[in-house]
Design a protein around this motif. Structure first.
Motif, short mmCIF file in Angstrom:
data_model
loop_
_atom_site.label_atom_id
_atom_site.label_comp_id
_atom_site.label_asym_id
_atom_site.label_seq_id
_atom_site.Cartn_x
_atom_site.Cartn_y
_atom_site.Cartn_z
N HIS A 195 15.84 7.80 14.07
CA HIS A 195 16.21 6.92 12.97
C HIS A 195 16.92 5.70 13.51
N VAL A 196 17.24 4.82 12.61
CA VAL A 196 17.98 3.62 13.03
C VAL A 196 19.36 3.98 13.56
N LEU A 209 5.10 0.70 9.02
CA LEU A 209 6.05 0.96 10.10
C LEU A 209 7.19 1.89 9.68
N ALA A 210 7.34 2.13 8.40
CA ALA A 210 8.46 2.97 7.95
C ALA A 210 8.28 4.43 8.33
N LEU A 211 7.01 4.83 8.51
CA LEU A 211 6.75 6.23 8.85
C LEU A 211 7.05 6.49 10.32
N ARG A 263 -2.62 2.41 12.67
CA ARG A 263 -1.74 3.52 13.03
C ARG A 263 -2.48 4.83 12.79
N GLN A 264 -2.76 5.53 13.88
CA GLN A 264 -3.42 6.82 13.77
C GLN A 264 -2.33 7.90 13.74
N VAL A 265 -2.27 8.64 12.65
CA VAL A 265 -1.20 9.60 12.39
C VAL A 265 -1.76 11.01 12.45
N THR A 311 -5.69 7.49 9.22
CA THR A 311 -5.49 6.16 9.79
C THR A 311 -4.88 5.27 8.73
N LEU A 312 -3.78 4.60 9.09
CA LEU A 312 -3.05 3.73 8.18
C LEU A 312 -3.05 2.30 8.71
N ALA A 313 -2.73 1.39 7.82
CA ALA A 313 -2.62 -0.01 8.21
C ALA A 313 -1.44 -0.18 9.15
N PRO A 314 -1.46 -1.15 10.05
CA PRO A 314 -0.36 -1.33 11.02
C PRO A 314 0.96 -1.72 10.38
N ASP A 315 0.94 -2.12 9.12
CA ASP A 315 2.21 -2.50 8.49
C ASP A 315 2.99 -1.30 7.95
#
Length: 779
Positions: free
Chosen positions: A303-304, A414-416, A443-445, A408-412
């Protein structure tokens, strides 16, 4: 003169009912000094004591004294309101029980009111705001403690003890051991009271928060040596801190390993409770924490705020709509489900067993249905309960990994991050935990199903043996007494073996030195001692009220018994005579003279066929109480006349043992000396007729009544006529009488015998002369 008990009964009878009740409620007359408030000016009175030591009674009596003297208001602080009410007020030693009916306070809600107007208010430690401020004149508080049992924090004062009527389990508890809940409870209490927002200066001195309980008995000897300490079985789920403060929860262990690698990591506490971790090779931080994550079911997330290890939060899954999926090189969405037949049905976990000197232990977890056996090994030090929790966790994770989701998700997006939970709209299954993310044009998850939490109940555990760590070798005192047999074979004898050591090393095994075969097992220390004063010989089979036996014990205790009980075989003491033979002496009265020092009265001599081995017994002679703590070995007739070398192993850790040389003599098997010897002159013939009554071991105590059939056949006796030490005649006869003719007297004495000594013994066809009985003819 009346005995102290009779004087007390007489004094109580004069008091009457009212005065007797008043005396019973006079606490200073009955209390121990440690239960009374200290003298002088003081702000805090600490009473430390074990279970049943009278702490509650002392606290109730102190509050009673304050309230009756006008001190008010008083705070009664318990762990919870329920515990304060049940223990401090309504308990067997609570405030209502220590008052006379007319002086008893009235309870309304959570307030006690005395007849003089003094008040006491019940409150819970979980509501400290009520305790703030200077309004309280006095307070009665309990110590902190929590059992190491499942859901122990629900009722921290509940203690599991099957031997106690107060035994129980906390609310909703399975009864399984759980040292983590104890650690969390104490950590929460300390954290709360050390926060100035909850504990303003001057309210609760955190330096005087005491925890129950640290035991002076050394761990792991306690609780392992339950033959010495009967409460050892309660340690597994009890309140003891002994043996647990050195362990760590997953939270502490993961943070410590990460800190060694220069990484800050926060973690959630989870079972199993780990007592140690063996890192044999150089490794990365991730490799070092991986086994702990696996057995605890935790996941590592970034996490941050940094790295965090915890369980997935099922209620916080991110919902992904189908239109959020994109087409790239791989499939938009795919699922792979493994063959259910390949999922493990059993998992054997090897670990370092804390309760068995860190030897390798194995536990097996099983699930319903079929499946192969899987094996896994961890370098973690666990106890039996913790190992079972770890095995169940690993088995659940292995079964859940058979279904994998790739999307597969879009590159934006990023929260995951790995460790997050996702739920795909339109899929009934889920949520899924992200295990891997590959970033590129998309993003391949990769996600996996979550293992279902399985409650693990471990109540019955195999008894842990005593520690085999290096320790002082125990050299027990071992006594072996050869006594007459109790069966029908007159030539059979028995060996009675007793041992004593302080501290007791555990069960003592007695083995034959030649064959190595076990001869006897001594699980408990016997009552052994030595005679303080000499004991003269006396007639066997009769009560001896003229002599007393004074003995000093190495350990144990002696108690009086009724005459009937002694005649039935109770209170029998084996005492070694000066000649090395053993006499069994019963005793009806035991008088305590000092620590381990007893004087025994009303003796019953020569019991259980030992009348023939009686003799003068000097001071310093060993003695042994014949009860259930001694071992018994039946000796066959072929043992007679042999030297037997035995070896005694003191506990499971004694590999060499100590020698015990036993000479098996024929003395306990020889015919008993005849009884009731008489010698009378026949006035008509001048012959002297000798009579006696034979005694046999089938009637071993030699009581009155007819004599049974002889043990040694054919029946024969040897009579010896003496003048002092000079033998004048030796004859044998087959009956229990013999006539000394006048002619033989003239030959032996030169005239009619006026006085002589004679002895009679029964003959054994195998062993020869038996024990002799002495008689005198006086003219």
């Amino acid at each position: 003169m009346l005995s102290p008990k009779a004087e007390l009964q007489k004094a109580a009878a004069k008091l009457g009912d009212v005065s007797t009740r008043k005396l019973l409620l006079d606490w200073p007359a009955w209390a121990r000094t440690a239960q009374l408030p200290p003298d002088g000016e003081w702000t805090t009175w600490l009473l430390l004591g074990g279970r049943g030591s009278g702490k509650t009674r002392a606290g109730a009596e102190w509050v009673k004294q304050l309230a009756q003297s006008g001190v008010s208001p008083i705070a009664l602080v318990g762990e919870t309101m329920t515990e304060a009410m049940a223990v401090m007020v309504k308990g067997e030693s609570g405030l209502l029980a220590v008052h006379a009916r007319a002086e008893r306070p009235t309870l309304k809600g959570t307030v006690l009111t005395w007849p003089n107007g003094s008040e006491a208010h019940l409150m819970s430690a979980s509501d400290p705001d009520r305790f703030r401020g200077p309004q309280w004149a006095a307070a009665w508080c309990d110590e902190l403690g929590c059992g190491a049992v499942d859901k122990g924090a629900n009722q921290p004062n509940i203690f599991g003890d099957e031997k106690s009527a107060e035994s129980g389990r906390p609310f909703f508890s399975s009864g399984a051991p759980d040292p983590l809940i104890q650690r969390q409870f104490l950590r929460a209490q300390q954290r709360f009271w050390r926060d100035p927002a909850n504990n303003p200066a001057g309210m609760v001195d955190v330096g005087r928060i005491y925890l129950w309980t640290w035991d002076a008995r050394p761990y792991p000897a306690f609780p392992a040596l339950d033959e010495i300490w009967a409460d050892g079985v309660n340690h597994r789920t009890g309140h003891w801190l002994t043996g647990r403060l050195g362990g760590a929860s997953s939270q502490e262990l993961l943070a410590a390993v990460a800190a060694e690698h220069g990484v800050a990591l926060t973690a959630e506490p989870a079972l199993p409770f780990v007592a140690g971790y063996l890192l044999g090779d150089a490794s990365t931080g991730r490799e070092a924490i991986e086994p702990v994550l696996e057995v605890s079911g935790l996941r590592l997330r970034s996490h941050v705020d940094g790295l965090h290890s915890g369980r997935p939060l099922r209620g916080e899954a991110v919902r992904i709509e189908p239109d959020a999926l994109v087409r790239a090189e791989g499939p938009v969405l795919s699922r792979r489900r493994g063959d259910s037949a390949e999922a493990p049905g059993r998992l054997a976990l090897s670990y370092l067993d804390r309760e068995r000197d860190y030897l390798t232990g194995t536990v097996t977890a099983m699930r319903s249905g079929e499946g192969p056996l899987s094996g896994q090994s961890v370098a973690l030090v666990l106890d039996g309960a913790g190992a079972r929790v770890a095995a169940e966790t690993l088995l659940g994770a292995a079964a859940a990994e058979r279904e994998t989701l790739t999307l597969t998700l879009a590159p934006d997006q990023l929260a995951l991050e790995p460790g997050d939970l996702v739920q795909i709209a339109g899929l009934a299954e889920g949520p899924f935990e992200i295990s891997e993310i590959r970033d590129g044009l998309a993003r391949q998850v990769t996600a996996r199903t979550l293992p279902q939490p399985v409650p693990v109940t471990t109540v019955a555990e195999q008894r842990a043996p005593a520690s085999q760590a290096a320790q002082a070798r125990a050299l027990p005192l071992v006594l072996a007494a050869q006594l007459p047999g109790l069966g029908a074979d007159p030539l059979a004898t028995r060996l009675v073996i007793g041992a004593f050591a302080r501290p007791w090393p555990g069960a003592i095994t007695v083995a034959d030195e030649v064959t190595g075969a076990p001869v006897a097992q001594l699980p408990r220390a016997a009552v052994l001692g030595e005679l303080v004063a000499s004991l003269p010989a006396a007639a066997g089979g009769l009560w001896d009220d003229a002599n007393t036996l004074e003995i000093r014990l190495h350990g144990g205790h002696l108690a009086s018994a009724s005459d009937a009980a002694v005649l039935a075989g109770a209170n029998q003491l084996a005492v070694q005579s000066q000649a090395g033979t053993w006499e069994i002496i019963g005793f009806a009265q035991a008088e305590l003279l000092g620590a381990g020092h007893f004087r025994l009265h009303r003796l019953l001599r020569g019991q259980a066929g030992t009348a023939g081995t009686m003799g003068d017994t000097p001071a310093g002679t060993p003695a042994m109480l014949l009860d259930g703590r001694v071992g018994r070995v039946e000796l066959e007739r072929q043992w007679l006349g042999q030297e037997r070398l035995l070896r005694c192993y003191a506990g499971a850790g004694d590999l060499t043992g100590t020698e015990l040389d036993v000479a098996v003599t024929s003395a306990p098997a020889l015919p008993l000396p005849p009884a009731e010897l008489t010698a009378e002159r026949d006035s008509a013939t001048g012959a002297i007729v000798l009579h006696w009554r034979p005694r046999h071991r089938l009637d071993a105590n030699g009581g009155q009544g007819f004599a049974p059939s002889p043990d040694h056949l054919p029946e024969a006796y040897r009579i010896t006529i003496r003048a002092g030490t000079a033998v004048r005649r030796v004859v044998e006869t087959g009956a229990a009488q013999w006539s000394y003719p006048l002619a033989d007297q003239l030959s032996d004495w030169g005239g009619p015998a006026a006085q002589f000594q004679f002895s009679v013994c029964q003959l054994s066809a195998v062993l020869g002369e038996g024990h002799k009985a002495e008689g005198v003819f006086g003219g």
